[in-house]
Design a protein around this motif. Structure first.
Motif, PDB file in Angstrom:
ATOM      1  N   VAL A  71       0.828  -1.205   0.000  1.00 19.86           N
ATOM      2  CA  VAL A  71       0.000   0.000   0.000  1.00 19.86           C
ATOM      3  C   VAL A  71       0.865   1.259   0.000  1.00 19.86           C
ATOM      4  O   VAL A  71       0.567   2.215  -0.735  1.00 19.86           O
ATOM      5  CB  VAL A  71      -1.003  -0.009   1.177  1.00 19.86           C
ATOM      6  CG1 VAL A  71      -0.309  -0.091   2.518  1.00 19.86           C
ATOM      7  CG2 VAL A  71      -1.881   1.227   1.139  1.00 19.86           C
ATOM      8  N   GLY A  72       1.946   1.278   0.782  1.00 17.03           N
ATOM      9  CA  GLY A  72       2.776   2.478   0.868  1.00 17.03           C
ATOM     10  C   GLY A  72       3.427   2.836  -0.449  1.00 17.03           C
ATOM     11  O   GLY A  72       3.359   3.983  -0.909  1.00 17.03           O
ATOM     12  N   GLY A  73       4.064   1.846  -1.081  1.00 17.17           N
ATOM     13  CA  GLY A  73       4.743   2.085  -2.354  1.00 17.17           C
ATOM     14  C   GLY A  73       3.774   2.451  -3.458  1.00 17.17           C
ATOM     15  O   GLY A  73       4.012   3.365  -4.252  1.00 17.17           O
ATOM     16  N   THR A  74       2.654   1.742  -3.499  1.00 17.24           N
ATOM     17  CA  THR A  74       1.679   1.963  -4.571  1.00 17.24           C
ATOM     18  C   THR A  74       1.047   3.350  -4.467  1.00 17.24           C
ATOM     19  O   THR A  74       0.928   4.074  -5.466  1.00 17.24           O
ATOM     20  CB  THR A  74       0.582   0.877  -4.520  1.00 17.24           C
ATOM     21  OG1 THR A  74       1.221  -0.407  -4.563  1.00 17.24           O
ATOM     22  CG2 THR A  74      -0.377   0.985  -5.677  1.00 17.24           C
ATOM     23  N   VAL A  75       0.639   3.723  -3.248  1.00 20.27           N
ATOM     24  CA  VAL A  75       0.010   5.040  -3.081  1.00 20.27           C
ATOM     25  C   VAL A  75       1.026   6.139  -3.375  1.00 20.27           C
ATOM     26  O   VAL A  75       0.706   7.123  -4.053  1.00 20.27           O
ATOM     27  CB  VAL A  75      -0.569   5.194  -1.655  1.00 20.27           C
ATOM     28  CG1 VAL A  75      -1.062   6.621  -1.428  1.00 20.27           C
ATOM     29  CG2 VAL A  75      -1.714   4.223  -1.442  1.00 20.27           C
TER      30      VAL A  75
ATOM     31  N   TRP B  50      -9.043  -1.027  -2.866  1.00 20.81           N
ATOM     32  CA  TRP B  50      -8.332  -0.831  -4.142  1.00 20.81           C
ATOM     33  C   TRP B  50      -8.357   0.625  -4.576  1.00 20.81           C
ATOM     34  O   TRP B  50      -7.430   1.089  -5.251  1.00 20.81           O
ATOM     35  CB  TRP B  50      -8.947  -1.752  -5.213  1.00 20.81           C
ATOM     36  CG  TRP B  50      -9.019  -3.150  -4.704  1.00 20.81           C
ATOM     37  CD1 TRP B  50     -10.142  -3.828  -4.282  1.00 20.81           C
ATOM     38  CD2 TRP B  50      -7.915  -4.027  -4.460  1.00 20.81           C
ATOM     39  NE1 TRP B  50      -9.791  -5.063  -3.818  1.00 20.81           N
ATOM     40  CE2 TRP B  50      -8.434  -5.223  -3.919  1.00 20.81           C
ATOM     41  CE3 TRP B  50      -6.536  -3.937  -4.659  1.00 20.81           C
ATOM     42  CZ2 TRP B  50      -7.629  -6.302  -3.564  1.00 20.81           C
ATOM     43  CZ3 TRP B  50      -5.734  -5.013  -4.316  1.00 20.81           C
ATOM     44  CH2 TRP B  50      -6.290  -6.167  -3.774  1.00 20.81           C
ATOM     45  N   MET B  51      -9.388   1.350  -4.163  1.00 26.60           N
ATOM     46  CA  MET B  51      -9.413   2.792  -4.453  1.00 26.60           C
ATOM     47  C   MET B  51      -8.328   3.497  -3.632  1.00 26.60           C
ATOM     48  O   MET B  51      -7.707   4.449  -4.089  1.00 26.60           O
ATOM     49  CB  MET B  51     -10.780   3.380  -4.118  1.00 26.60           C
ATOM     50  CG  MET B  51     -11.867   2.893  -5.056  1.00 26.60           C
ATOM     51  SD  MET B  51     -13.291   3.995  -5.162  1.00 26.60           S
ATOM     52  CE  MET B  51     -13.643   4.386  -3.509  1.00 26.60           C
ATOM     53  N   THR B  52      -8.132   3.009  -2.415  1.00 24.15           N
ATOM     54  CA  THR B  52      -7.055   3.572  -1.587  1.00 24.15           C
ATOM     55  C   THR B  52      -5.707   3.363  -2.262  1.00 24.15           C
ATOM     56  O   THR B  52      -4.899   4.281  -2.377  1.00 24.15           O
ATOM     57  CB  THR B  52      -7.041   2.891  -0.203  1.00 24.15           C
ATOM     58  OG1 THR B  52      -8.274   3.144   0.453  1.00 24.15           O
ATOM     59  CG2 THR B  52      -5.904   3.415   0.651  1.00 24.15           C
ATOM     60  N   ALA B  53      -5.473   2.138  -2.726  1.00 30.81           N
ATOM     61  CA  ALA B  53      -4.186   1.840  -3.362  1.00 30.81           C
ATOM     62  C   ALA B  53      -3.975   2.712  -4.604  1.00 30.81           C
ATOM     63  O   ALA B  53      -2.858   3.140  -4.891  1.00 30.81           O
ATOM     64  CB  ALA B  53      -4.125   0.365  -3.739  1.00 30.81           C
ATOM     65  N   ARG B  54      -5.045   2.971  -5.320  1.00 33.22           N
ATOM     66  CA  ARG B  54      -4.918   3.813  -6.517  1.00 33.22           C
ATOM     67  C   ARG B  54      -4.699   5.278  -6.168  1.00 33.22           C
ATOM     68  O   ARG B  54      -4.447   6.090  -7.036  1.00 33.22           O
ATOM     69  CB  ARG B  54      -6.179   3.694  -7.381  1.00 33.22           C
ATOM     70  CG  ARG B  54      -6.288   2.368  -8.116  1.00 33.22           C
ATOM     71  CD  ARG B  54      -7.384   2.433  -9.184  1.00 33.22           C
ATOM     72  NE  ARG B  54      -7.451   1.182  -9.909  1.00 33.22           N
ATOM     73  CZ  ARG B  54      -8.353   0.241  -9.690  1.00 33.22           C
ATOM     74  NH1 ARG B  54      -9.278   0.421  -8.761  1.00 33.22           N
ATOM     75  NH2 ARG B  54      -8.353  -0.883 -10.378  1.00 33.22           N
ATOM     76  N   GLY B  55      -4.851   5.607  -4.897  1.00 36.70           N
ATOM     77  CA  GLY B  55      -4.656   6.998  -4.481  1.00 36.70           C
ATOM     78  C   GLY B  55      -5.917   7.832  -4.635  1.00 36.70           C
ATOM     79  O   GLY B  55      -5.871   9.047  -4.538  1.00 36.70           O
TER      80      GLY B  55
END
Lengths: 200, 379
Positions: free
Chosen positions: B11-15, B372-377
């Motif tokens: 999550v950290g890297g993706t966001v 998944w919306m969180t991961a997409r930012g």
């Protein structure tokens, strides 16, 4: 194994304090908070005496309350009836739990997240209200109905190259095709390589 | 061209990658900035789902997504497990042998469990911190007819600090729903003198455990496990027999970080506000790999990603980096029987759990689906 030694060495298990932030001051506050809880268990008379002293210090507070109760007795009575009814049915508890979701949202979000979401909502709204899009969307239902009717009429006729060419002579078909071809052209990414790239 | 390299596809890297790609779109389009995310697998996994997977309440397809689908189109995805980081040369070297130059590096490589550090744990213990572990525990729970179940926190710090409590609560509900609670003794152990490292959470959890008839053992530091006798032996000299052991293993940062000289006592030394790696101006760390006194939780990585992305964007534009992380943490806590509560806290303010409710449980279930919306930012 070194971490196991750490646990032995630490007075409270050593590494546990790594998990959550807590300053010594906060620990102190919690300890003193427990002390306050102990004070709450003092004799009732002492508590009343303490409350009385507070009333003397702020005599206007009960007066304001009394005045409000007197002036709004009927409304407050009805409100209490509603409240009591909600409490009996369990609705009050449900309401309290639903309201706690608002607090949850407030706790989970940050300024950056709210700004980001607002920006996206604005972006979507800008797209949704774009005149070009609304014009297209407005024309779509009638176009779909007409196309379905045309398709139903033509269902028994076998399509041929000649019939296709004949349709191309129709100015409306020509304009529609020109529109679709232009749309395809403009939908193409400007930099195909930008989308790239799962490399290993 | 400035190269931003992000190591880690959680999550950290993706966001971080997505926020940067959005913010720096003009610079990326002008080929002034390139953003690369290097990860060891092509899939993104939502780890908190493992707790639910252990009870058969979610399926792998619900917690896996192709990493590519979650990334902004302008982010270059590189699937190449990292071998080491050469901070002097500003290079990340992959197992493929390729090297990736960076102007700025973000280390978001997560943590991993190391059950082998505790003798006997890998042979005799179950855990739910990996997909395989959660699936194995699911089968064990289905077959379990009665006896002593021990939830033992062995290694601290560990990912998702409230998950062991959630496991204990959910086990209680699991056996009650099946009418087998009276055939099961539930025991929860913790290494220090309370049931959780955070005093406020411990104060809330202790009566919750007691109300469910879950026995607690504190000052319980596991030294070894005897797989044959099914007995836990502690540093304190006590023993505890079990029929099913769910042990939270010790954790560590990925070994390549230690090999690269970027760890101290197992974790990456990180400035608590700027999130820069100490002694390395151009390297940032976030999420589970840091040595910060905050939870190793997805929410922390998410909040930190906002800070790192803002500061990197500012520096790449020659502006001062002003964003600061304040220790913000948010965790749902499943309390069993389809109820949940949550805690929110930071460096200055301790958590205050609210009464558990089904609404909060539903909010957690909804979040699991919208993660998944969180991961997409997006959120």
């Amino acid at each position: 194994m070194s971490q196991q030694r750490d646990r032995r060495d630490g007075p409270t298990g050593g590494v546990d304090v790594q998990i959550f932030a807590q300053t010594p001051e906060q620990e102190g506050q919690q300890t003193s908070g427990q002390g306050t809880g102990g004070a709450a268990g003092a004799p009732a008379g002492a508590a009343r005496a303490s409350a009385g002293a507070a009333d003397d210090a702020h005599p206007a507070v009960p007066e304001v309350v009394t005045q409000a109760l007197t002036e709004n007795a009927a409304s407050i009575g009805r409100a209490l009836q509603v409240l009591a009814s909600m409490e009996r049915s369990g609705s009050l508890q449900e309401l309290s739990e639903i309201l706690s979701l608002l607090r949850l949202l407030k706790s989970a979000l940050t300024d950056d997240m709210v700004i980001g979401m607002a920006r996206r909502v604005e972006g979507l709204a800008a797209v949704a209200t774009d005149p070009a899009l609304t014009d297209l969307v407005t024309r779509l239902p009638s176009a779909l109905r007409a196309a379905e009717a045309d398709a139903a009429r033509a269902a028994t006729a076998r399509p041929s190259v000649i019939s296709l060419v004949r349709q191309l002579r129709d100015p409306k078909v020509y304009r529609g095709l020109a529109f679709l071809l232009s749309l395809v052209k403009h939908l193409a990414p400007e930099e195909p390589k930008a989308r790239s790239s799962t490399s290993v | 061209m400035d190269d931003v390299v992000i190591v880690g596809g959680g999550v950290g890297g993706t966001v971080t990658a997505n926020l940067l790609a959005e913010e720096l779109a003009p610079e990326i389009a002008a080929s002034k900035v390139r953003i690369r995310l290097i990860t060891d697998r092509p899939e993104h996994i939502y780890k908190p789902a493992f707790l639910y997977a252990a009870f058969g309440r979610t399926a792998p397809r619900a917690y896996r997504r192709p990493q590519r689908e979650l990334l902004h189109p302008a982010v270059e995805l590189v699937v190449d497990p990292v071998n080491r980081i050469d901070a002097g040369q500003r290079q990340v070297i992959g197992e493929s042998g390729k090297s990736y130059d960076y102007s700025y590096l973000v280390v978001a490589a997560g943590a991993r469990v190391v059950p082998q550090r505790t003798p006997g744990l890998a042979e005799a213990g179950e855990q739910f911190y990996t997909e395989e572990g959660a699936q194995r525990l699911y089968k064990k729970l289905q077959d379990f007819t009665g006896g002593t179940v021990v939830v033992s926190v062995i290694g601290v710090p560990h990912m998702c600090p409230v998950a062991p409590l959630e496991m204990a609560f959910m086990l209680d509900a699991f056996f009650r729903e099946r009418g087998r609670r009276d055939q099961v003794e539930l025991v929860y152990t913790y290494p220090i003198n309370r049931v959780h490292s955070n005093p406020a959470i411990a104060a809330w959890a202790a009566p919750e455990l007691a109300a469910r008839g879950i026995r607690t053992e504190t000052f319980f530091n596991v030294e070894r496990i005897d797989p044959q006798r099914k007995v836990i032996e502690t540093i304190e000299g006590t023993t505890l027999a079990f029929d099913l052991l769910i042990g939270i293993p010790e954790h560590e940062a990925p070994p390549f970080l230690e090999a690269s000289g970027l760890t101290d006592a197992g974790w990456v030394p990180t400035d608590r506000h700027t999130l820069q790696v100490k002694g390395h101006d151009r390297i940032y760390a976030l999420g589970d790999v840091t040595d910060l006194p905050v939870s190793k939780a997805g929410s922390v990585a998410h909040y930190q990603a906002n800070v790192v992305a803002q500061n990197l964007a500012a520096r790449l534009r020659g502006r001062p980096a002003l964003a600061r992380y304040n220790g913000k943490t948010f965790c749902f806590i499943e309390t069993g029987a389809d109820k949940a509560t949550y805690v929110e806290f930071d460096y200055e303010n301790p958590p205050q759990p609210v009464p558990a409710s089904r609404w909060i449980h539903w909010a957690k279930l909804a979040y699991n689906q919208t993660y998944w919306m969180t991961a997409r930012g997006v959120v």
